[in-house]
Design an enzyme around this catalytic site. Sequence first.
Site, PDB file in Angstrom:
ATOM      1  N   ARG A  44      44.262  35.923  41.405  1.00 60.64           N
ATOM      2  CA  ARG A  44      43.380  36.887  42.075  1.00 60.64           C
ATOM      3  C   ARG A  44      42.880  36.383  43.430  1.00 60.64           C
ATOM      4  NH1 ARG A  44      39.534  39.570  37.760  1.00 60.64           N
ATOM      5  NH2 ARG A  44      39.436  41.198  39.345  1.00 60.64           N
ATOM      6  N   PRO A  45      43.808  36.116  44.341  1.00 61.22           N
ATOM      7  CA  PRO A  45      43.410  35.680  45.682  1.00 61.22           C
ATOM      8  C   PRO A  45      42.670  36.791  46.439  1.00 61.22           C
ATOM      9  CG  PRO A  45      45.744  36.203  45.632  1.00 61.22           C
ATOM     10  CD  PRO A  45      45.264  36.296  44.209  1.00 61.22           C
ATOM     11  N   ILE A  46      42.063  36.428  47.552  1.00 56.44           N
ATOM     12  CA  ILE A  46      41.407  37.469  48.384  1.00 56.44           C
ATOM     13  C   ILE A  46      41.934  37.402  49.807  1.00 56.44           C
ATOM     14  CG2 ILE A  46      39.318  37.641  46.971  1.00 56.44           C
ATOM     15  CD1 ILE A  46      37.889  35.866  49.007  1.00 56.44           C
ATOM     16  N   ASP A  47      43.210  37.074  49.938  1.00 53.11           N
ATOM     17  CA  ASP A  47      43.835  36.951  51.262  1.00 53.11           C
ATOM     18  C   ASP A  47      43.780  38.263  52.049  1.00 53.11           C
ATOM     19  OD1 ASP A  47      45.791  37.412  49.012  1.00 53.11           O
ATOM     20  OD2 ASP A  47      46.962  38.114  50.715  1.00 53.11           O
ATOM     21  N   ARG A  88      30.064  41.982  29.480  1.00 57.96           N
ATOM     22  CA  ARG A  88      30.104  42.079  30.944  1.00 57.96           C
ATOM     23  C   ARG A  88      30.316  43.514  31.389  1.00 57.96           C
ATOM     24  NH1 ARG A  88      33.861  37.971  33.940  1.00 57.96           N
ATOM     25  NH2 ARG A  88      32.941  39.240  35.575  1.00 57.96           N
ATOM     26  N   ARG A 139      33.849  37.356  39.825  1.00 55.70           N
ATOM     27  CA  ARG A 139      34.691  37.381  41.007  1.00 55.70           C
ATOM     28  C   ARG A 139      34.330  38.508  41.944  1.00 55.70           C
ATOM     29  NH1 ARG A 139      38.697  35.818  41.716  1.00 55.70           N
ATOM     30  NH2 ARG A 139      39.462  37.695  42.725  1.00 55.70           N
ATOM     31  N   ILE A 176      50.198  44.768  37.516  1.00 54.11           N
ATOM     32  CA  ILE A 176      49.126  44.467  38.463  1.00 54.11           C
ATOM     33  C   ILE A 176      48.720  42.994  38.424  1.00 54.11           C
ATOM     34  CG2 ILE A 176      46.765  45.065  39.187  1.00 54.11           C
ATOM     35  CD1 ILE A 176      48.760  47.373  39.516  1.00 54.11           C
ATOM     36  N   ASP A 180      43.410  48.188  33.417  1.00 51.35           N
ATOM     37  CA  ASP A 180      42.216  47.894  32.610  1.00 51.35           C
ATOM     38  C   ASP A 180      42.241  48.579  31.246  1.00 51.35           C
ATOM     39  OD1 ASP A 180      39.821  47.782  35.372  1.00 51.35           O
ATOM     40  OD2 ASP A 180      41.378  46.409  34.692  1.00 51.35           O
ATOM     41  N   LYS A 239      30.894  50.301  35.678  1.00 49.79           N
ATOM     42  CA  LYS A 239      30.541  48.952  36.144  1.00 49.79           C
ATOM     43  C   LYS A 239      31.173  48.689  37.513  1.00 49.79           C
ATOM     44  CE  LYS A 239      33.257  45.532  34.864  1.00 49.79           C
ATOM     45  NZ  LYS A 239      33.923  44.548  35.734  1.00 49.79           N
ATOM     46  N   ASN A 240      32.464  49.024  37.669  1.00 49.25           N
ATOM     47  CA  ASN A 240      33.145  48.657  38.912  1.00 49.25           C
ATOM     48  C   ASN A 240      32.700  49.498  40.107  1.00 49.25           C
ATOM     49  OD1 ASN A 240      34.382  46.629  37.550  1.00 49.25           O
ATOM     50  ND2 ASN A 240      36.324  47.713  37.262  1.00 49.25           N
ATOM     51  N   CYS A 242      40.848  33.445  37.516  1.00 48.87           N
ATOM     52  CA  CYS A 242      40.170  33.890  36.296  1.00 48.87           C
ATOM     53  C   CYS A 242      41.251  34.026  35.222  1.00 48.87           C
ATOM     54  CB  CYS A 242      39.421  35.191  36.522  1.00 48.87           C
ATOM     55  SG  CYS A 242      40.432  36.635  36.416  1.00 48.87           S
TER      56      CYS A 242
HETATM   57  C1  EPZ Z   1      39.436  45.552  40.623  1.00 43.43           C
HETATM   58  O1  EPZ Z   1      39.669  44.167  40.745  1.00 43.43           O
HETATM   59  C2  EPZ Z   1      38.638  45.722  39.346  1.00 43.43           C
HETATM   60  N1  EPZ Z   1      37.370  44.991  39.456  1.00 43.43           N
HETATM   61  C3  EPZ Z   1      39.443  45.181  38.169  1.00 43.43           C
HETATM   62  O2  EPZ Z   1      38.698  45.436  36.986  1.00 43.43           O
HETATM   63  C4  EPZ Z   1      40.769  45.938  38.084  1.00 43.43           C
HETATM   64  O3  EPZ Z   1      41.541  45.397  37.053  1.00 43.43           O
HETATM   65  C5  EPZ Z   1      41.512  45.807  39.420  1.00 43.43           C
HETATM   66  O4  EPZ Z   1      40.673  46.268  40.505  1.00 43.43           O
HETATM   67  C6  EPZ Z   1      42.798  46.626  39.434  1.00 43.43           C
HETATM   68  O5  EPZ Z   1      42.504  47.969  39.199  1.00 43.43           O
HETATM   69  C7  EPZ Z   1      36.361  45.531  40.188  1.00 43.43           C
HETATM   70  O6  EPZ Z   1      36.488  46.599  40.761  1.00 43.43           O
HETATM   71  C8  EPZ Z   1      35.095  44.730  40.261  1.00 43.43           C
HETATM   72  P1  EPZ Z   1      42.800  44.116  43.083  1.00 43.43           P
HETATM   73  P2  EPZ Z   1      40.252  43.571  42.125  1.00 43.43           P
HETATM   74  O7  EPZ Z   1      42.319  43.444  44.320  1.00 43.43           O
HETATM   75  O8  EPZ Z   1      39.831  44.399  43.252  1.00 43.43           O
HETATM   76  C9  EPZ Z   1      46.230  41.029  44.085  1.00 43.43           C
HETATM   77  C10 EPZ Z   1      37.744  44.934  34.924  1.00 43.43           C
HETATM   78  O9  EPZ Z   1      38.282  44.672  33.857  1.00 43.43           O
HETATM   79  N2  EPZ Z   1      45.444  40.716  45.291  1.00 43.43           N
HETATM   80  O10 EPZ Z   1      43.032  45.576  43.102  1.00 43.43           O
HETATM   81  O11 EPZ Z   1      39.941  42.122  42.139  1.00 43.43           O
HETATM   82  C11 EPZ Z   1      45.531  40.661  42.814  1.00 43.43           C
HETATM   83  O12 EPZ Z   1      45.761  39.310  42.491  1.00 43.43           O
HETATM   84  C12 EPZ Z   1      38.270  44.323  36.203  1.00 43.43           C
HETATM   85  O13 EPZ Z   1      36.777  45.723  35.073  1.00 43.43           O
HETATM   86  C13 EPZ Z   1      45.973  39.834  46.232  1.00 43.43           C
HETATM   87  O14 EPZ Z   1      47.054  39.295  46.057  1.00 43.43           O
HETATM   88  O15 EPZ Z   1      41.813  43.769  41.912  1.00 43.43           O
HETATM   89  C14 EPZ Z   1      46.148  41.607  41.809  1.00 43.43           C
HETATM   90  O16 EPZ Z   1      47.397  41.062  41.379  1.00 43.43           O
HETATM   91  C15 EPZ Z   1      39.361  43.305  35.916  1.00 43.43           C
HETATM   92  N3  EPZ Z   1      45.252  39.552  47.363  1.00 43.43           N
HETATM   93  C16 EPZ Z   1      46.405  42.870  42.619  1.00 43.43           C
HETATM   94  O17 EPZ Z   1      46.386  42.451  43.998  1.00 43.43           O
HETATM   95  C17 EPZ Z   1      44.032  40.148  47.608  1.00 43.43           C
HETATM   96  O18 EPZ Z   1      43.436  39.872  48.668  1.00 43.43           O
HETATM   97  C18 EPZ Z   1      45.348  43.957  42.442  1.00 43.43           C
HETATM   98  O19 EPZ Z   1      44.102  43.331  42.583  1.00 43.43           O
HETATM   99  C19 EPZ Z   1      43.526  41.048  46.650  1.00 43.43           C
HETATM  100  C20 EPZ Z   1      44.247  41.325  45.508  1.00 43.43           C
END
Ligand code: EPZ
Length: 449
Positions: free
Chosen positions: A139-142, A416, A110, A345, A323, A36-37, A134
């Site tokens: 889960r910010p996107i900064d 999902r 998201r 994480i 995950d 999926k991802n 969520c």
């Molecule tokens: C991806 O989410 C996956 N989703 C998630 O899978 C997975 O849990 C995650 O990576 C970690 O492996 C998809 O690929 C669609 P991150 P993502 O950005 O990219 C923080 C599932 O169950 N962060 O790697 O959103 C964040 O809050 C889903 O299939 C910031 O602070 O995760 C987290 O604590 C759930 N600022 C950490 O980094 C940012 O700009 C890792 O998040 C981005 C992230």
Amino acid sequence: MGARIRPLRELAGFMDKFVIRGGNPLVGSIRVSGAKNSALACMAAPILTDEEVILENIPQVRDIETERKLLAAMGAEVELGYGRAQHRTTINCRALTKPVAEYEIVKTMRASALVLGPLVARSGWARVSMPGGCAIGARPIDQHIKGLEKMGVTIAQEHGYLVARTERLKGAHIVFDLITVTGTEDLLMAAVLAEGETIMENCAREPEVTDLATLLAAMGAKIEGAGTSTMRVQGVTRLHGARHRINPDRIEAGTLLAAGAITGGDLTVTNCNVAHLGAPIAKLQEMGVRVEVLGSDSVRVRGDGALHAADISTEEYPGFPTDMQGQFMALATQAEGVSLIKENIFENRFMHVQELVRMGANIKIDSRTAARVHGPAKLSAAAVMCSDLRASASLVLAALVADGESILDRVYHMDRGYERIEEKLRGVGAQIRRMGNIFAPRDVEMVAR
Ligand code: EPZ
């Protein structure tokens, strides 16, 4: 705001429950679906070209349908077919005229933020709803925003939306403050059409990033270092169409291996990529599960021996995946001893703990990110609530070994990311069935997080 009435068909599935009678060992083989991802990231890549992109091995899960809606709303042509031979999507963004990701869709998934980089790269502007938090964290996107700003994008926040504009994307030297999977993917998709060279450091190394880079290279992008923490991209002026097969889903594969183990079964998982399963396989072996690698795409587990406790600490790839934390916590409830589980994480990814405790598990939460599992504990069936995608999987595994018949509510979370999971499990001996609620409340505003 008054609840918007949705046609009943849209609610179909939202109110479904699973009924699971525990006690049957899983015996036989299960085929893993596409990741999926990976698919979510690869479905955003066609935004970067006016030519047709064909993606195969697409999983039939709710998030993929959500992304289809998201792209179609922008004007993209998206065909999605799941015939026996298909599991394929064909995407053409030639007519993409509206680089906007509406809140109504983004709030249900998201990962929609993944379209920000490609939309700006294609159109010079984008209006993308902020994803909001969520169940598992803020889960910010900064990091997405910071990287795009370094590439010459101005980004304003207006009424819950990010409004991004640029005259021309320029290559930049980006160092992520933390490792982010979709942040790496989003900026990679911007960099491939930026002017000049982009160097990205502290990148995510997840196989989903590598899968996306493989597709982008097939479309004509020039990328070095995919799968390592430093990527170097030479921007090109245009990309062309391509055909690409999505990686097998490593998280589904790990979930199924844990299911074979927790039920004391003899289960072979096929169509997976064993190279992506290093950490979960090592953890299963540490817990006393017999694991046999049958080839590059299939693994056999036998849970006929006693399970031993093992500590788990989630890390970025190739470490133990966050995950799979909930699924292995369920397994740990059946292991002799104390397993310390650290979730490094996400800040709120123990939503499954209280539900497992209600089934009889002996789990003590030490902090928001640390828990101790005392085992083995005899689990008894209960009515439990799914809170998010992977917590749902944790509860399914517990119900498969619990004494009696459990009812799992809100399995739309499971839908999902797991394709036909009840059929797959039933096919190897699980007593699981889906109970639809055809009298779903008509005016309930369902937000599937
Ligand atoms: C991806 O989410 C996956 N989703 C998630 O899978 C997975 O849990 C995650 O990576 C970690 O492996 C998809 O690929 C669609 P991150 P993502 O950005 O990219 C923080 C599932 O169950 N962060 O790697 O959103 C964040 O809050 C889903 O299939 C910031 O602070 O995760 C987290 O604590 C759930 N600022 C950490 O980094 C940012 O700009 C890792 O998040 C981005 C992230």
